[in-house]
Motif scaffolding. Structure first.
Motif, PDB file in Angstrom:
ATOM      1  N   ALA A  44       0.824  -1.205   0.000  1.00 38.09           N
ATOM      2  CA  ALA A  44       0.000   0.000   0.000  1.00 38.09           C
ATOM      3  C   ALA A  44       0.861   1.260   0.000  1.00 38.09           C
ATOM      4  CB  ALA A  44      -0.938  -0.005   1.201  1.00 38.09           C
ATOM      5  N   VAL A  45       2.009   1.224   0.671  1.00 36.57           N
ATOM      6  CA  VAL A  45       2.916   2.377   0.711  1.00 36.57           C
ATOM      7  C   VAL A  45       3.466   2.666  -0.680  1.00 36.57           C
ATOM      8  CG1 VAL A  45       5.120   3.209   1.631  1.00 36.57           C
ATOM      9  CG2 VAL A  45       3.510   2.024   3.128  1.00 36.57           C
ATOM     10  N   ILE A  46       3.838   1.621  -1.394  1.00 34.76           N
ATOM     11  CA  ILE A  46       4.371   1.787  -2.745  1.00 34.76           C
ATOM     12  C   ILE A  46       3.306   2.355  -3.672  1.00 34.76           C
ATOM     13  CG2 ILE A  46       5.239   0.536  -4.773  1.00 34.76           C
ATOM     14  CD1 ILE A  46       7.326   0.980  -2.572  1.00 34.76           C
ATOM     15  N   VAL A  47       2.064   1.903  -3.521  1.00 37.27           N
ATOM     16  CA  VAL A  47       0.970   2.409  -4.354  1.00 37.27           C
ATOM     17  C   VAL A  47       0.799   3.909  -4.127  1.00 37.27           C
ATOM     18  CG1 VAL A  47      -1.530   2.327  -4.698  1.00 37.27           C
ATOM     19  CG2 VAL A  47      -0.229   0.208  -4.538  1.00 37.27           C
ATOM     20  N   GLU A  48       0.877   4.333  -2.868  1.00 32.00           N
ATOM     21  CA  GLU A  48       0.768   5.767  -2.571  1.00 32.00           C
ATOM     22  C   GLU A  48       1.935   6.532  -3.173  1.00 32.00           C
ATOM     23  OE1 GLU A  48       0.314   6.389   1.622  1.00 32.00           O
ATOM     24  OE2 GLU A  48      -1.417   5.061   1.719  1.00 32.00           O
ATOM     25  N   PRO A  57      -8.394  -3.148  -7.470  1.00 30.82           N
ATOM     26  CA  PRO A  57      -8.302  -4.421  -8.206  1.00 30.82           C
ATOM     27  C   PRO A  57      -7.220  -4.401  -9.288  1.00 30.82           C
ATOM     28  CG  PRO A  57     -10.590  -3.814  -7.913  1.00 30.82           C
ATOM     29  CD  PRO A  57      -9.774  -2.635  -7.470  1.00 30.82           C
ATOM     30  N   THR A  58      -7.050  -3.260  -9.955  1.00 30.79           N
ATOM     31  CA  THR A  58      -6.016  -3.154 -10.987  1.00 30.79           C
ATOM     32  C   THR A  58      -4.632  -3.241 -10.364  1.00 30.79           C
ATOM     33  OG1 THR A  58      -7.470  -1.835 -12.393  1.00 30.79           O
ATOM     34  CG2 THR A  58      -5.105  -1.694 -12.845  1.00 30.79           C
ATOM     35  N   ILE A  59      -4.438  -2.568  -9.242  1.00 33.59           N
ATOM     36  CA  ILE A  59      -3.156  -2.627  -8.534  1.00 33.59           C
ATOM     37  C   ILE A  59      -2.860  -4.066  -8.109  1.00 33.59           C
ATOM     38  CG2 ILE A  59      -1.929  -1.920  -6.438  1.00 33.59           C
ATOM     39  CD1 ILE A  59      -2.080   0.337  -8.450  1.00 33.59           C
ATOM     40  N   LYS A  80      -2.416  -7.466   5.146  1.00 31.12           N
ATOM     41  CA  LYS A  80      -1.242  -6.721   4.700  1.00 31.12           C
ATOM     42  C   LYS A  80      -0.390  -7.587   3.786  1.00 31.12           C
ATOM     43  CE  LYS A  80       1.156  -3.927   7.511  1.00 31.12           C
ATOM     44  NZ  LYS A  80       2.073  -3.553   8.607  1.00 31.12           N
ATOM     45  N   ARG A  81       0.203  -6.952   2.765  1.00 35.34           N
ATOM     46  CA  ARG A  81       1.129  -7.630   1.860  1.00 35.34           C
ATOM     47  C   ARG A  81       2.454  -6.885   1.889  1.00 35.34           C
ATOM     48  NH1 ARG A  81      -2.498 -10.582   2.237  1.00 35.34           N
ATOM     49  NH2 ARG A  81      -3.699 -11.645   0.653  1.00 35.34           N
ATOM     50  N   ILE A  82       3.493  -7.609   2.249  1.00 37.19           N
ATOM     51  CA  ILE A  82       4.838  -7.048   2.259  1.00 37.19           C
ATOM     52  C   ILE A  82       5.525  -7.545   0.987  1.00 37.19           C
ATOM     53  CG2 ILE A  82       7.021  -6.878   3.513  1.00 37.19           C
ATOM     54  CD1 ILE A  82       4.574  -5.670   4.973  1.00 37.19           C
ATOM     55  N   VAL A  83       6.085  -6.621   0.220  1.00 38.94           N
ATOM     56  CA  VAL A  83       6.695  -6.983  -1.062  1.00 38.94           C
ATOM     57  C   VAL A  83       8.135  -6.495  -1.124  1.00 38.94           C
ATOM     58  CG1 VAL A  83       4.531  -7.049  -2.366  1.00 38.94           C
ATOM     59  CG2 VAL A  83       5.779  -4.907  -2.175  1.00 38.94           C
ATOM     60  N   ARG A  84       8.921  -7.208  -1.921  1.00 39.20           N
ATOM     61  CA  ARG A  84      10.292  -6.784  -2.190  1.00 39.20           C
ATOM     62  C   ARG A  84      10.696  -7.324  -3.544  1.00 39.20           C
ATOM     63  NH1 ARG A  84      14.505 -10.265  -1.949  1.00 39.20           N
ATOM     64  NH2 ARG A  84      14.193 -12.256  -0.957  1.00 39.20           N
ATOM     65  N   VAL A  85      11.624  -6.648  -4.169  1.00 36.76           N
ATOM     66  CA  VAL A  85      12.162  -7.076  -5.455  1.00 36.76           C
ATOM     67  C   VAL A  85      13.078  -8.276  -5.211  1.00 36.76           C
ATOM     68  CG1 VAL A  85      13.612  -6.401  -7.409  1.00 36.76           C
ATOM     69  CG2 VAL A  85      12.031  -4.740  -6.396  1.00 36.76           C
ATOM     70  N   ARG A  86      12.993  -9.265  -6.064  1.00 35.57           N
ATOM     71  CA  ARG A  86      13.867 -10.437  -5.978  1.00 35.57           C
ATOM     72  C   ARG A  86      15.182 -10.133  -6.695  1.00 35.57           C
ATOM     73  NH1 ARG A  86      10.507 -15.679  -7.627  1.00 35.57           N
ATOM     74  NH2 ARG A  86      12.504 -16.637  -7.082  1.00 35.57           N
ATOM     75  N   ARG A  87      15.895  -9.149  -6.172  1.00 34.34           N
ATOM     76  CA  ARG A  87      17.130  -8.650  -6.793  1.00 34.34           C
ATOM     77  C   ARG A  87      18.160  -9.750  -7.020  1.00 34.34           C
ATOM     78  NH1 ARG A  87      17.653  -2.900  -6.052  1.00 34.34           N
ATOM     79  NH2 ARG A  87      15.980  -2.179  -4.715  1.00 34.34           N
ATOM     80  N   GLU A  88      18.473 -10.481  -5.963  1.00 34.43           N
ATOM     81  CA  GLU A  88      19.519 -11.499  -6.058  1.00 34.43           C
ATOM     82  C   GLU A  88      19.131 -12.586  -7.057  1.00 34.43           C
ATOM     83  OE1 GLU A  88      17.964 -10.799  -3.051  1.00 34.43           O
ATOM     84  OE2 GLU A  88      19.429  -9.297  -2.422  1.00 34.43           O
ATOM     85  N   ASP A  89      17.871 -13.009  -7.002  1.00 30.19           N
ATOM     86  CA  ASP A  89      17.406 -14.046  -7.927  1.00 30.19           C
ATOM     87  C   ASP A  89      17.468 -13.560  -9.369  1.00 30.19           C
ATOM     88  OD1 ASP A  89      16.913 -15.625  -5.728  1.00 30.19           O
ATOM     89  OD2 ASP A  89      14.749 -15.258  -5.714  1.00 30.19           O
ATOM     90  N   MET A  90      17.022 -12.327  -9.595  1.00 23.27           N
ATOM     91  CA  MET A  90      17.057 -11.760 -10.950  1.00 23.27           C
ATOM     92  C   MET A  90      18.500 -11.591 -11.421  1.00 23.27           C
ATOM     93  SD  MET A  90      14.071 -11.445 -12.225  1.00 23.27           S
ATOM     94  CE  MET A  90      14.543 -10.438 -13.609  1.00 23.27           C
ATOM     95  N   GLU A  91      19.366 -11.145 -10.529  1.00 29.35           N
ATOM     96  CA  GLU A  91      20.772 -10.932 -10.892  1.00 29.35           C
ATOM     97  C   GLU A  91      21.451 -12.268 -11.226  1.00 29.35           C
ATOM     98  OE1 GLU A  91      23.837  -8.451 -11.897  1.00 29.35           O
ATOM     99  OE2 GLU A  91      21.780  -7.900 -11.410  1.00 29.35           O
ATOM    100  N   THR A  92      21.060 -13.325 -10.524  1.00 25.60           N
ATOM    101  CA  THR A  92      21.601 -14.650 -10.789  1.00 25.60           C
ATOM    102  C   THR A  92      21.212 -15.116 -12.194  1.00 25.60           C
ATOM    103  OG1 THR A  92      21.557 -15.282  -8.474  1.00 25.60           O
ATOM    104  CG2 THR A  92      21.523 -17.078 -10.063  1.00 25.60           C
ATOM    105  N   ARG A  93      19.957 -14.919 -12.543  1.00 19.32           N
ATOM    106  CA  ARG A  93      19.434 -15.444 -13.821  1.00 19.32           C
ATOM    107  C   ARG A  93      19.699 -14.504 -14.995  1.00 19.32           C
ATOM    108  NH1 ARG A  93      18.175 -18.401 -17.590  1.00 19.32           N
ATOM    109  NH2 ARG A  93      16.133 -19.318 -17.863  1.00 19.32           N
TER     110      ARG A  93
END
Length: 105
Positions: A44-48, A57-59, A80-93
């Motif tokens: 929700a913080v990121i959406v703001e 629903p679109t978000i 509540k939904r806590i989200v984070r970018v999968r940086r390490e996984d993306m960087e690996t692949r």
């Protein structure tokens, strides 16, 4: 009790799916805001922060597409939904992909 929502393994990341997820301006704006944060955040913080002017629903749909592409990890804790970018996984692949697509924004 918090639970991690389903996500693809690093080995199953598909570049076409990832680029398709990032092609949408709304999802790219969400990812850019998430990419700037090094810590997990409440979705929700990121959406703001992104101030997209989209319906809830679109978000939610955008977050699901990003998660299913393997770009983010979502942990459900009640409503509540806590989200984070999968940086390490993306960087690996796909080394450098996120920085190339999101780093300049």
């Amino acid at each position: 009790m918090p639970r991690t929502l389903p996500e693809p393994s690093v080995d199953s990341f598909d570049l076409t799916v990832i680029l398709s997820a990032l092609a949408d301006p709304g999802r790219r704006a969400l990812m850019t805001a998430l990419f700037r944060s090094s810590e997990p955040v409440d979705c929700a913080v990121i959406v703001e922060e992104a101030d997209l002017g989209l319906s809830n629903p679109t978000i939610s749909h955008h977050y699901r597409i990003l998660r299913e592409a393997g770009l983010i990890r979502s942990v459900a804790d009640g409503r509540k939904r806590i989200v984070r970018v999968r940086r390490e996984d993306m960087e690996t692949r796909f080394p450098g992909l996120l920085q190339a697509v999101l780093g300049g924004h």
